[in-house]
Design a protein around this motif. Structure first.
Motif, PDB file in Angstrom:
ATOM      1  N   MET A  28       0.833  -1.104  -0.065  1.00 28.10           N
ATOM      2  CA  MET A  28       0.195   0.046  -0.144  1.00 28.10           C
ATOM      3  C   MET A  28       0.842   1.419  -0.075  1.00 28.10           C
ATOM      4  N   PHE A  29       0.481   2.242  -0.728  1.00 30.22           N
ATOM      5  CA  PHE A  29       0.967   3.737  -0.759  1.00 30.22           C
ATOM      6  C   PHE A  29       0.877   4.193   0.761  1.00 30.22           C
ATOM      7  N   TYR A  30       1.931   4.898   1.174  1.00 32.34           N
ATOM      8  CA  TYR A  30       1.934   5.656   2.554  1.00 32.34           C
ATOM      9  C   TYR A  30       2.376   6.917   2.146  1.00 32.34           C
ATOM     10  N   SER A  31       1.575   7.843   2.661  1.00 33.84           N
ATOM     11  CA  SER A  31       1.809   9.277   2.463  1.00 33.84           C
ATOM     12  C   SER A  31       1.812  10.120   3.586  1.00 33.84           C
ATOM     13  N   GLY A  32       0.764  10.708   4.102  1.00 33.83           N
ATOM     14  CA  GLY A  32       1.060  11.284   5.594  1.00 33.83           C
ATOM     15  C   GLY A  32       0.815  10.270   6.596  1.00 33.83           C
ATOM     16  N   GLY A  33       0.190   8.958   6.378  1.00 38.39           N
ATOM     17  CA  GLY A  33      -0.235   8.214   7.111  1.00 38.39           C
ATOM     18  C   GLY A  33      -1.237   8.496   8.306  1.00 38.39           C
ATOM     19  N   THR A  34      -1.852   9.244   8.241  1.00 40.96           N
ATOM     20  CA  THR A  34      -2.939   9.904   9.257  1.00 40.96           C
ATOM     21  C   THR A  34      -4.276   8.870   9.289  1.00 40.96           C
ATOM     22  N   GLU A  35      -4.595   8.497   8.079  1.00 42.45           N
ATOM     23  CA  GLU A  35      -5.773   7.324   8.207  1.00 42.45           C
ATOM     24  C   GLU A  35      -4.999   6.004   7.994  1.00 42.45           C
ATOM     25  N   LEU A  36      -3.889   5.728   7.454  1.00 42.40           N
ATOM     26  CA  LEU A  36      -3.398   4.476   7.047  1.00 42.40           C
ATOM     27  C   LEU A  36      -2.872   3.888   8.675  1.00 42.40           C
ATOM     28  N   LEU A  37      -1.840   4.636   9.134  1.00 42.07           N
ATOM     29  CA  LEU A  37      -1.263   4.038  10.438  1.00 42.07           C
ATOM     30  C   LEU A  37      -2.372   3.845  11.416  1.00 42.07           C
ATOM     31  N   LEU A  38      -3.222   4.709  11.512  1.00 43.85           N
ATOM     32  CA  LEU A  38      -4.698   4.419  12.620  1.00 43.85           C
ATOM     33  C   LEU A  38      -5.122   3.207  12.193  1.00 43.85           C
ATOM     34  N   LYS A  54       6.880   9.688  -0.008  1.00 44.82           N
ATOM     35  CA  LYS A  54       7.665  11.051   0.355  1.00 44.82           C
ATOM     36  C   LYS A  54       8.798  11.474  -0.212  1.00 44.82           C
ATOM     37  N   GLY A  55       9.511  10.353  -0.737  1.00 40.74           N
ATOM     38  CA  GLY A  55      10.793  10.385  -1.364  1.00 40.74           C
ATOM     39  C   GLY A  55      10.681  10.702  -3.000  1.00 40.74           C
ATOM     40  N   ILE A  56       9.377  10.705  -3.280  1.00 44.08           N
ATOM     41  CA  ILE A  56       9.612  11.010  -4.987  1.00 44.08           C
ATOM     42  C   ILE A  56       9.412  12.563  -5.121  1.00 44.08           C
ATOM     43  N   PRO A  57      10.319  13.018  -5.817  1.00 45.94           N
ATOM     44  CA  PRO A  57      10.335  14.334  -6.217  1.00 45.94           C
ATOM     45  C   PRO A  57       9.070  14.951  -7.011  1.00 45.94           C
ATOM     46  N   GLY A  58       8.518  16.026  -6.867  1.00 43.20           N
ATOM     47  CA  GLY A  58       7.598  16.744  -7.915  1.00 43.20           C
ATOM     48  C   GLY A  58       6.068  16.425  -7.466  1.00 43.20           C
ATOM     49  N   LEU A  59       5.731  15.531  -6.478  1.00 47.23           N
ATOM     50  CA  LEU A  59       4.474  15.058  -6.312  1.00 47.23           C
ATOM     51  C   LEU A  59       3.907  16.183  -5.163  1.00 47.23           C
ATOM     52  N   ASP A  60       4.684  17.155  -4.849  1.00 50.36           N
ATOM     53  CA  ASP A  60       3.831  18.117  -3.815  1.00 50.36           C
ATOM     54  C   ASP A  60       4.197  19.746  -4.399  1.00 50.36           C
ATOM     55  N   ARG A  61       4.049  19.583  -5.708  1.00 50.59           N
ATOM     56  CA  ARG A  61       4.090  20.725  -6.462  1.00 50.59           C
ATOM     57  C   ARG A  61       2.553  21.490  -6.796  1.00 50.59           C
ATOM     58  N   ILE A  62       2.683  22.841  -6.551  1.00 45.71           N
ATOM     59  CA  ILE A  62       1.337  23.340  -6.925  1.00 45.71           C
ATOM     60  C   ILE A  62       1.546  24.580  -8.100  1.00 45.71           C
TER      61      ILE A  62
END
Ligand SMILES: Cc1cc2nc3c(=O)[nH]c(=O)nc-3n(C[C@H](O)[C@H](O)[C@H](O)COP(=O)(O)OP(=O)(O)OC[C@H]3O[C@@H](n4cnc5c(N)ncnc54)[C@H](O)[C@@H]3O)c2cc1C
Length: 289
Positions: A28-38, A54-62
């Protein structure tokens, strides 16, 4: 409780993440983990492998791109979206929505992608993204596909995303009219929420088209077709009486789950109140445009 044992990987590319999640077993993909880890700690969800994106560049661009589309990377946290200058300038209602999701701890690590992919029906962002006719870009082993926000949820906590597809970007046309959002919440998440987006010509006070979505009543946001139809082509001055006239039919169109957030009549009533508050804000915004 602790989660069951799992492996952990931190790929540095989208292709690497897609490959890693799809290897044998259930990654499973893990991003902030706020739902998943709970959910893992409660042992509602088990996975053999977490793929930290989190280590993939460019995914947090606006960005606002050359085609006048606003693009939001799926890894953007609620805080980042709330404070981003592009979002503040062109979609202030989205900035405010993200500034009010959950609590400060969740907003600082929880991401828009995680929020959408979890498929929780009482969420804030999807209702507005559906009103904005946003497209969600998914990348999987067989390539890229685009899903409209309206079509992303299959049922409660279930999206049309395949387990090995990564949500990378959320994109929508730069709004040409007011975008508004109202929600009613007395618990952790909204009981009802309503988003509205108007398309206006430059310097015009006539509505070319309108999109209205009501969320949290069923598994996914629902259009208020009767209101959208009545708004098309009318002047801003005519909006309130037009909505009031269309409202009874429009609210009847809604499918409403009765749950601990309230009964059907109560929720329909709230949706009507929130819609009229959206309308008043949009009228004021269009008047000052
Ligand atoms: C106390 C609390 C209050 C909250 N209140 C609200 C609220 O008022 N309104 C609201 O809208 N939300 C609320 N939330 C939900 C919150 O917004 C989400 O928890 C958060 O955005 C999830 O993001 P995440 O990055 O932590 O996701 P994660 O927990 O990392 O992931 C969630 C799910 O999405 C999948 N996933 C994550 N990113 C991707 C991706 N890019 N591609 C594919 N799959 C992915 C994961 O595999 C997992 O299944 C609340 C949550 C908590 C804990």
């Amino acid at each position: 409780m602790l989660p069951s044992p799992f492996e952990f990987e931190r790929p540095s590319t989208i292709a690497g993440a897609v490959r890693a999640v799809g290897q044998s077993g259930d990654g499973m993909f893990y991003s902030g983990g706020t739902e998943l880890l709970l959910a893992m700690k409660m042992r509602v969800i088990h996975t053999d492998r977490l793929i930290d994106i989190k280590g993939i560049p460019g995914l947090d661009r606006i960005a606002l791109n050359d085609a006048n589309n606003i693009e939001i990377g799926a890894r953007c946290t609620h805080n980042k979206i709330a404070n981003d200058p592009v979002i503040r300038e062109y979609v202030p209602a989205l900035s405010s929505l993200c500034a009010n999701v959950a609590n400060v701890r969740v907003r600082s690590v929880g991401t828009i992608g995680g929020n959408l992919c979890f498929g929780e029906p009482h969420a804030d962002p999807l209702t507005m993204l559906a009103a904005l006719d946003a497209r969600l870009v998914l990348i999987g082993p067989s390539g890229t596909r685009v899903v409209h926000a309206d079509d992303f949820i299959r049922s409660e906590l279930e999206t049309v995303r395949e387990p090995d597809e990564l949500l990378t970007v959320i994109a929508f046309s730069r709004p040409t009219g007011p975008v508004t959002y109202r929600r009613f919440k007395h618990g952790e998440r909204p009981s009802v929420n309503v988003a509205m987006a108007w398309s206006l010509g430059v310097g015009e006070r006539t509505i070319k088209s309108a999109r209205v979505r009501v969320g949290a009543l069923g598994s996914r946001p629902q259009p208020l077709k009767a209101v959208e139809d009545t708004l098309q082509g009318i002047s801003v001055a005519e909006v309130r009486p037009a909505i009031e006239a269309a409202l009874p039919t429009a609210l009847d169109e809604l499918e409403v789950n009765e749950d601990r957030h309230g009964g059907a009549d109560y929720k329909r009533h709230l949706a009507g109140v929130l819609l009229l508050r959206n309308a008043d804000e949009a009228i004021a915004a269009a008047g000052s445009a």
